[in-house]
Design an enzyme around this catalytic site. Structure first.
Site, PDB file in Angstrom:
ATOM      1  N   TYR A  72       5.191  17.453  18.028  1.00 27.08           N
ATOM      2  CA  TYR A  72       5.061  18.835  18.525  1.00 27.08           C
ATOM      3  C   TYR A  72       5.645  19.826  17.526  1.00 27.08           C
ATOM      4  CZ  TYR A  72       4.912  22.681  21.874  1.00 27.08           C
ATOM      5  OH  TYR A  72       4.634  23.865  22.509  1.00 27.08           O
ATOM      6  N   PHE A 124     -16.785  41.403  10.180  1.00 30.74           N
ATOM      7  CA  PHE A 124     -17.497  40.415  10.986  1.00 30.74           C
ATOM      8  C   PHE A 124     -17.367  40.781  12.473  1.00 30.74           C
ATOM      9  CE2 PHE A 124     -17.717  36.279  13.210  1.00 30.74           C
ATOM     10  CZ  PHE A 124     -19.028  35.994  12.906  1.00 30.74           C
ATOM     11  N   ASP A 125     -18.342  40.327  13.291  1.00 30.69           N
ATOM     12  CA  ASP A 125     -18.398  40.689  14.733  1.00 30.69           C
ATOM     13  C   ASP A 125     -17.065  40.493  15.467  1.00 30.69           C
ATOM     14  OD1 ASP A 125     -20.806  39.903  13.644  1.00 30.69           O
ATOM     15  OD2 ASP A 125     -21.434  38.731  15.374  1.00 30.69           O
ATOM     16  N   ASP A 215     -10.184  38.785   5.032  1.00 25.90           N
ATOM     17  CA  ASP A 215     -10.879  37.879   5.945  1.00 25.90           C
ATOM     18  C   ASP A 215     -11.543  36.848   5.036  1.00 25.90           C
ATOM     19  OD1 ASP A 215     -12.630  36.539   7.568  1.00 25.90           O
ATOM     20  OD2 ASP A 215     -13.472  38.315   8.528  1.00 25.90           O
ATOM     21  N   ALA A 217     -12.887  33.568   5.220  1.00 24.98           N
ATOM     22  CA  ALA A 217     -13.693  32.406   5.614  1.00 24.98           C
ATOM     23  C   ALA A 217     -14.425  31.755   4.434  1.00 24.98           C
ATOM     24  CB  ALA A 217     -14.696  32.816   6.691  1.00 24.98           C
ATOM     25  N   LYS A 258     -15.427  27.132   7.535  1.00 25.59           N
ATOM     26  CA  LYS A 258     -16.390  27.410   6.471  1.00 25.59           C
ATOM     27  C   LYS A 258     -15.918  26.738   5.173  1.00 25.59           C
ATOM     28  CE  LYS A 258     -17.394  30.864   9.503  1.00 25.59           C
ATOM     29  NZ  LYS A 258     -16.645  31.131  10.720  1.00 25.59           N
ATOM     30  N   HIS A 450     -26.331  38.748  22.490  1.00 22.93           N
ATOM     31  CA  HIS A 450     -27.224  37.791  21.825  1.00 22.93           C
ATOM     32  C   HIS A 450     -26.941  36.338  22.175  1.00 22.93           C
ATOM     33  CE1 HIS A 450     -23.716  38.393  19.309  1.00 22.93           C
ATOM     34  NE2 HIS A 450     -23.968  37.261  18.685  1.00 22.93           N
TER      35      HIS A 450
HETATM   36  N1  F0G Z   1     -14.773  36.127   9.673  1.00 19.02           N
HETATM   37  C1  F0G Z   1     -15.978  35.848   9.134  1.00 19.02           C
HETATM   38  C2  F0G Z   1     -16.398  36.492   7.871  1.00 19.02           C
HETATM   39  C3  F0G Z   1     -16.836  34.949   9.805  1.00 19.02           C
HETATM   40  O1  F0G Z   1     -18.030  34.676   9.281  1.00 19.02           O
HETATM   41  C4  F0G Z   1     -16.406  34.341  11.008  1.00 19.02           C
HETATM   42  C5  F0G Z   1     -17.265  33.406  11.742  1.00 19.02           C
HETATM   43  C6  F0G Z   1     -15.128  34.673  11.502  1.00 19.02           C
HETATM   44  C7  F0G Z   1     -14.341  35.565  10.807  1.00 19.02           C
HETATM   45  C8  F0G Z   1     -14.607  34.093  12.793  1.00 19.02           C
HETATM   46  O2  F0G Z   1     -14.213  32.785  12.609  1.00 19.02           O
HETATM   47  O3  F0G Z   1     -15.740  31.465  14.103  1.00 19.02           O
HETATM   48  O4  F0G Z   1     -13.620  30.481  13.195  1.00 19.02           O
HETATM   49  O5  F0G Z   1     -13.542  32.204  14.939  1.00 19.02           O
HETATM   50  N2  F0G Z   1     -18.487  33.245  11.489  1.00 19.02           N
HETATM   51  C9  F0G Z   1     -19.405  32.268  12.079  1.00 19.02           C
HETATM   52  C10 F0G Z   1     -20.812  32.508  11.585  1.00 19.02           C
HETATM   53  C11 F0G Z   1     -19.315  32.128  13.554  1.00 19.02           C
HETATM   54  O6  F0G Z   1     -21.739  31.871  12.108  1.00 19.02           O
HETATM   55  O7  F0G Z   1     -21.000  33.289  10.644  1.00 19.02           O
HETATM   56  P1  F0G Z   1     -14.291  31.688  13.779  1.00 19.02           P
END
Ligand code: F0G
Length: 458
Positions: A72, A124-125, A215, A217, A258, A450
């Site tokens: 833990y 990102f969204d 960010d 990824a 990623k 979506h």
């Molecule tokens: N930032 C970027 C640039 C991303 O592309 C994603 C996720 C996230 C943050 C969020 O990360 O999914 O681990 O919580 N992108 C995926 C996509 C879902 O299909 O492009 P996460």
């Protein structure tokens, strides 16, 4: 004779793919209410929905799973990951989280408050979601060239430093807690940010006294493009470039699904002890104790190994070459996509492939459905469905580009699969005179529609 290119790995374990008939797919997609997210994975032949968590781990990563320490507190897996993050990314403090959006949630809980403004390059969204959820505003400062689909600008992820300075001048450090730089920029097509641009952002941040968060990824793919495209970096190693990139950041959020080639995981990297202390409280509340935060020990081992593998030149060359290969096939067939080819996906121009489908009937979604019907290939809509409705008028928002993203998982498919994808898209393109109708919405959620939207033929 010059030797041809070949992958820098061989295959040890395989997974069976199921083929299907057009008739079966017609039934399945109707049952799925024409929402590709509702398909079962065995109804899909080639799955290009996302490159997130869909990569193939290496033998060394699988070996790491067996050696995971599930204590833990104070697990050796935590210290292994901590060492990898310090070694490759240069962050002395880190917190594990279960994925990227969780890292955003924890870090923004400390840094983002109501009334704040967060400039960046096409957030990102989920990043935007976590900003707006806190009643703050995300401002897109991406260069205009990013939205010109045929413009070959080598760094379409760059921030427009003038736009950025305007925001900093207007709101000041009281209202701007951070600048977010997304590397590579997913929203604009997996497009990289140059080191010159990163230095420019750092200088502005210092001038106005605000923090810079990456960010991250797809940071390694970004570094690969810098090596190939930016003057002065051809002879630098990927790790040297990565180190310089992160030398300009105060902190980073990471979706490890990623470029670290694991199926689940994320983290926050920080340079400042005080920020780490504050974030730790939220991490314990939302994710888990600071030495596991939403991850099991075995997953931290696989992630530490993935960070090393994901920053190897040969791997990155193999990876990006496959995306480029698909792009070159589409080019051969006259199909338009966001240029130049990005790191993780091809973003196809649905308005070119299906010119007769009206915007209000979702051409990119229609293209996604047609491609699925043609060959069982699943892409993802980056268009009007994703752009959602204006929160005030409740009218559809029509984004500048209507795209179908064909996202390529890491180390998973062969170029034969890419040939099938390209041929299927060509077949759809060639019969576009027969495709005049798209889809209409039967039901939708108030936000992020979506994922769960239900559609019928228009
Ligand atoms: N930032 C970027 C640039 C991303 O592309 C994603 C996720 C996230 C943050 C969020 O990360 O999914 O681990 O919580 N992108 C995926 C996509 C879902 O299909 O492009 P996460």
């Amino acid at each position: 004779m010059e030797l041809p290119f070949a992958e820098s790995y061989k295959i040890k374990v395989v997974e069976t793919l199921k083929k299907s008939t057009r008739q079966e797919r017609e039934k399945w997609i109707e049952e799925a209410r024409y929402n590709l997210f509702n398909l079962k994975s065995d109804q899909v032949f080639i799955d290009l929905l996302t490159d997130s968590g869909t990569g193939a781990m290496s033998d060394e990563q699988w070996a790491g799973l067996m050696r995971g320490d599930e204590s833990y507190a104070g697990a050796s897996s935590y210290y292994k990951l901590k060492a990898a993050i310090r070694d490759i990314l240069g962050f002395g403090y880190f917190l594990p989280t279960h994925q990227g959006r969780a890292a955003e949630n924890v870090l923004f809980s400390v840094m983002v408050k109501e009334g704040h403004v967060v400039p960046g390059n096409a957030h990102f969204d989920t990043t935007k979601g976590h900003i707006e959820f806190r009643k703050a505003k995300a401002i897109d400062c991406t260069i205009d060239e990013a939205y010109e689909i045929e413009n070959e600008h080598p760094f379409k992820g760059n921030l427009d430093l003038e736009k950025l300075e305007d925001v900093l001048k207007k709101y000041g450090p009281e209202k701007v807690p951070m600048i977010i730089v997304t590397v590579t920029c997913n929203t604009s097509g997996g497009q990289p940010v140059s080191l010159k641009n990163m230095r420019g952002v750092r200088q502005l941040a210092d001038k106005y006294g605000v923090k810079v968060i990456y960010d991250s990824a797809r940071f390694a793919e970004n570094a690969y493009f810098i090596k190939l495209r930016e003057e002065g970096y051809a002879n630098k190693s990927i790790r040297e470039i990565v180190a310089e990139m992160f030398s300009y950041a105060d902190a980073m959020t990471m979706s490890s699904k990623k470029d670290a080639i694991v199926n689940m995981g994320g983290f926050i990297g920080m340079k400042d002890e005080e920020l780490f202390k504050q974030a730790s409280t939220f991490n314990i509340m939302f994710e888990g104790f600071i030495t596991y935060g939403g991850m099991s020990g075995r997953d931290m081992n696989a992630l530490a190994q993935g960070l090393y593998e994901g920053t190897e030149f040969d791997y990155l060359e193999t990876r990006v070459n496959q995306v480029k290969y698909l792009g070159s096939k589409l080019e051969e067939y006259g199909i338009r996509y966001q240029r130049p080819v990005g790191g993780h996906a091809i973003f196809v121009d649905a308005l070119q492939v299906l010119p007769h489908v009206p915007r209000e009937q979702f051409p990119a979604q229609t293209l996604g459905i047609e491609l699925y019907l043609e060959a069982g290939v699943r892409g993802v809509e980056i268009g009007t469905l994703l752009a959602d409705r204006d929160p005030e008028t409740r009218e559809n928002r029509y984004p500048e580009l209507e795209l179908l993203r064909l996202t390529i998982p890491r180390r998973v498919y062969t170029n034969n699969h890419m040939d099938v994808v390209a041929a299927a898209l060509r077949n759809v393109y060639e019969k576009n005179n027969e495709i005049h109708k798209g889809y209409k919405i039967i039901s939708e959620a108030p936000i992020m529609r979506h994922f769960t939207v239900e559609l019928e033929k228009a």
